[in-house]
Write a protein that holds these residues in place. Structure first.
Motif, PDB file in Angstrom:
ATOM      1  N   GLU A  41      55.131  45.662  39.620  1.00 38.40           N
ATOM      2  CA  GLU A  41      54.130  46.506  38.963  1.00 38.40           C
ATOM      3  C   GLU A  41      53.927  46.075  37.503  1.00 38.40           C
ATOM      4  O   GLU A  41      52.792  45.996  37.026  1.00 38.40           O
ATOM      5  CB  GLU A  41      54.527  47.981  39.024  1.00 38.40           C
ATOM      6  CG  GLU A  41      53.463  48.889  38.457  1.00 38.40           C
ATOM      7  CD  GLU A  41      53.749  50.367  38.673  1.00 38.40           C
ATOM      8  OE1 GLU A  41      52.817  51.163  38.505  1.00 38.40           O
ATOM      9  OE2 GLU A  41      54.893  50.717  39.006  1.00 38.40           O
ATOM     10  N   GLU A  42      55.003  45.770  36.815  1.00 36.19           N
ATOM     11  CA  GLU A  42      54.887  45.315  35.430  1.00 36.19           C
ATOM     12  C   GLU A  42      54.152  43.978  35.347  1.00 36.19           C
ATOM     13  O   GLU A  42      53.276  43.787  34.503  1.00 36.19           O
ATOM     14  CB  GLU A  42      56.272  45.182  34.796  1.00 36.19           C
ATOM     15  CG  GLU A  42      56.941  46.512  34.527  1.00 36.19           C
ATOM     16  CD  GLU A  42      58.379  46.374  34.033  1.00 36.19           C
ATOM     17  OE1 GLU A  42      58.833  45.231  33.776  1.00 36.19           O
ATOM     18  OE2 GLU A  42      59.045  47.412  33.915  1.00 36.19           O
ATOM     19  N   ARG A  43      54.503  43.057  36.238  1.00 39.00           N
ATOM     20  CA  ARG A  43      53.886  41.732  36.224  1.00 39.00           C
ATOM     21  C   ARG A  43      52.397  41.783  36.561  1.00 39.00           C
ATOM     22  O   ARG A  43      51.575  41.156  35.897  1.00 39.00           O
ATOM     23  CB  ARG A  43      54.594  40.799  37.215  1.00 39.00           C
ATOM     24  CG  ARG A  43      55.920  40.317  36.742  1.00 39.00           C
ATOM     25  CD  ARG A  43      56.636  39.529  37.855  1.00 39.00           C
ATOM     26  NE  ARG A  43      57.826  38.929  37.334  1.00 39.00           N
ATOM     27  CZ  ARG A  43      57.863  37.729  36.742  1.00 39.00           C
ATOM     28  NH1 ARG A  43      56.776  37.021  36.623  1.00 39.00           N
ATOM     29  NH2 ARG A  43      58.996  37.255  36.273  1.00 39.00           N
ATOM     30  N   ILE A  44      52.067  42.529  37.627  1.00 38.43           N
ATOM     31  CA  ILE A  44      50.674  42.569  38.049  1.00 38.43           C
ATOM     32  C   ILE A  44      49.825  43.308  37.022  1.00 38.43           C
ATOM     33  O   ILE A  44      48.676  42.941  36.778  1.00 38.43           O
ATOM     34  CB  ILE A  44      50.525  43.158  39.474  1.00 38.43           C
ATOM     35  CG1 ILE A  44      49.163  42.787  40.062  1.00 38.43           C
ATOM     36  CG2 ILE A  44      50.720  44.657  39.498  1.00 38.43           C
ATOM     37  CD1 ILE A  44      48.951  41.335  40.286  1.00 38.43           C
ATOM     38  N   SER A  45      50.397  44.318  36.387  1.00 36.64           N
ATOM     39  CA  SER A  45      49.666  45.033  35.338  1.00 36.64           C
ATOM     40  C   SER A  45      49.348  44.093  34.183  1.00 36.64           C
ATOM     41  O   SER A  45      48.201  44.023  33.713  1.00 36.64           O
ATOM     42  CB  SER A  45      50.480  46.223  34.830  1.00 36.64           C
ATOM     43  OG  SER A  45      50.621  47.196  35.820  1.00 36.64           O
ATOM     44  N   LYS A  46      50.337  43.373  33.735  1.00 32.69           N
ATOM     45  CA  LYS A  46      50.148  42.444  32.615  1.00 32.69           C
ATOM     46  C   LYS A  46      49.167  41.336  32.999  1.00 32.69           C
ATOM     47  O   LYS A  46      48.247  41.018  32.240  1.00 32.69           O
ATOM     48  CB  LYS A  46      51.502  41.856  32.182  1.00 32.69           C
ATOM     49  CG  LYS A  46      51.415  40.906  31.025  1.00 32.69           C
ATOM     50  CD  LYS A  46      51.030  41.608  29.747  1.00 32.69           C
ATOM     51  CE  LYS A  46      51.073  40.631  28.584  1.00 32.69           C
ATOM     52  NZ  LYS A  46      50.472  41.172  27.390  1.00 32.69           N
ATOM     53  N   ALA A  47      49.356  40.755  34.178  1.00 31.14           N
ATOM     54  CA  ALA A  47      48.516  39.638  34.605  1.00 31.14           C
ATOM     55  C   ALA A  47      47.045  40.035  34.698  1.00 31.14           C
ATOM     56  O   ALA A  47      46.171  39.314  34.205  1.00 31.14           O
ATOM     57  CB  ALA A  47      49.002  39.112  35.953  1.00 31.14           C
TER      58      ALA A  47
END
Length: 91
Positions: A41-47
């Motif tokens: 969730e953190e990665r996809i949000s940032k990306a």
């Protein structure tokens, strides 16, 4: 801008395709990677936020498709009961 589609596998073994208006997504999700729900969730949000920002810098408006994709993925994440399970990046 080059579009990118990444295939993931949810904890229930369902496959899904993620859309990004920018190749920046490939810096956050690589085939063969596996992430905890929280990390994913953190990665996809940032990306997707970075991808939308790149569209803004180039065209003067954010990418509503990227933000819609993020909202869709967050809704699916919220529906996962076992938050200790993992999401796999297939391609």
């Amino acid at each position: 801008m080059p579009e990118v589609h990444v295939t993931i596998e949810w904890p229930d073994q369902q496959r899904d395709t993620i859309y990004s208006p920018s190749t920046v997504l490939l810096q956050y999700l690589k085939p063969g990677d596996s992430f905890s729900i929280r990390d994913f969730e953190e990665r996809i949000s940032k990306a997707l936020q970075v991808a939308s920002q790149r569209v803004y810098e180039r065209y003067g408006f954010e990418c509503t498709s990227a933000m819609g994709e993020l909202a869709r993925l967050k809704a699916q994440i919220a529906a996962i009961d076992d938050k200790t399970s993992c999401i796999k990046v297939l391609s």
